[in-house]
Design an enzyme around this catalytic site. Sequence first.
Site, PDB file in Angstrom:
ATOM      1  N   GLU A  59      11.879   0.364  -7.810  1.00  0.00           N
ATOM      2  CA  GLU A  59      12.519   1.178  -6.773  1.00  0.00           C
ATOM      3  C   GLU A  59      14.038   1.239  -6.854  1.00  0.00           C
ATOM      4  O   GLU A  59      14.679   1.720  -5.917  1.00  0.00           O
ATOM      5  CB  GLU A  59      12.072   0.725  -5.367  1.00  0.00           C
ATOM      6  N   GLU A 156       2.191   2.804  -5.804  1.00  0.00           N
ATOM      7  CA  GLU A 156       2.392   1.868  -4.696  1.00  0.00           C
ATOM      8  C   GLU A 156       2.152   2.574  -3.372  1.00  0.00           C
ATOM      9  O   GLU A 156       2.716   3.648  -3.121  1.00  0.00           O
ATOM     10  CB  GLU A 156       3.809   1.284  -4.730  1.00  0.00           C
TER      11      GLU A 156
END
Length: 481
Positions: A59, A156
Amino acid sequence: MYICSYGFCVFKIWQDFMFACAMYPTEKSFIQTVREEVIQQVRRLKSHPSIIIWSGNNENEAALATDWFHIPISQKPTYLKDYVTLYVNNIRAIVQEEDKSRPFLVSSPTNGVESEQEGWVAVNPYDPHYGDTHYYSYIVDCWDWRTFPRTRFASEYGFQSWPSFSTLQPVSITEDWSYSSNFTSHRQHHADGNQQMLLQASLHFHLPNSTDRLKRFTDTLYLTQVMQAQCVKTQTEFYRRSQSEIIEGKGHTMGALYWQLNDIWQAPSWSSIEFGGKWKMLHYFARDFFAVILPVSFEVDDTLLIYAVSDLSHDLKLRAVVLLYSWSDLDPVCTLKSELLLVPGGSAVPIFKQPVDALLARCGHCTRLTCLVTFHLEDSRGQQGPTNHHFLCSPKDAQGLQRPNITAAVQEDKTGYAVALHASSVAPFVWLDVGNIPGRFSSNGFLMVSRNRTVSFNAWRPTSVAELSRSLTVTSLMDIY
């Protein structure tokens, strides 16, 4: 992730390096320690056939692109340069030199080649047209598949739940056993997480209302696991049935990884396995929604569709078998079967389609509020894959749903222990728990639409019929009200 076929399971690992949700320095001394670590870890791990991909960070491309840390505009070029220096010029270069057999992603989520063309940090790393996507939404109705991104790879997603009471009890005291206690607040490290779980659950379920403080607490723990399991199930099934479709340039979803597998302490989290190894309801659900052959249902404009999903390498001919039950009766109202259709290996194929009103009229004595649907796939040899369910209304609105008065008897046989269950009516989310006796059941959290069902228990330490009988509790949805 793990993939199972005909009783044989193989583990597949997405291996991140230890950089996540932060900006990192690029001083010479730090880069040198990173280079040493990357070399050591790749050489240590690359012989493992389970590893299928390397990822430089988690991320951090998204953090830069969407300005998580409110970086001043004047400093943004420096951070972009540092990002490329660390993850592209060093980590990526080393991995590609040390292991030429596997792909390397600079970040996750990322747009892959598109991100590279945009200087390694895309304007929108969450773009579902490319690469992989992370998606979380805790307040929007998780039963509404239209809220999910039609992504190429869902790497995710997830929802929180609380662990079971037996996991929390050793680290708590009596005054902690309330959903509003200081203990539950202290253990929750996600902002507004406890309230978000209740809000999501309340969309489809009545919240526990016992006047007994401990029962209300344990009932709430149970309901958060029901919510989590059903939410992740719905989202995963959407991704799996999207593998053969492209709509407006989006789709061909070829993978789904929910967050997360296990826990490092006794607390609410996104995990499907509690601290200590006990399976949450989600983990039992995952064994079904990741089955190699899976039936999936959803509605479009009040029409029920059922897809057959196959991850096999060969073709099958399958039909859908659809049963309608009244919430108040264990005998099916009617049974419908589709024609046998070709389901190519590695595909998702619509196999049943009927307007809900026509389906209800065809079966008679059913409305959305009084009936529910179960369904499975079969070929000429019999059932293939698990049985699935489709609720025509929220359980909190169901008419005829009542306490099933489940009785349970523990037995011992040559293979271990079994629990024989008997119910007087339909029982959603039947949950068996043996407290702190370690082990797992062959099935749990299931919809019981038969009068009798036997579930085996695999104990992880020596036990007995007497100990299991003393410890066993059986909870279904209507038992918490």
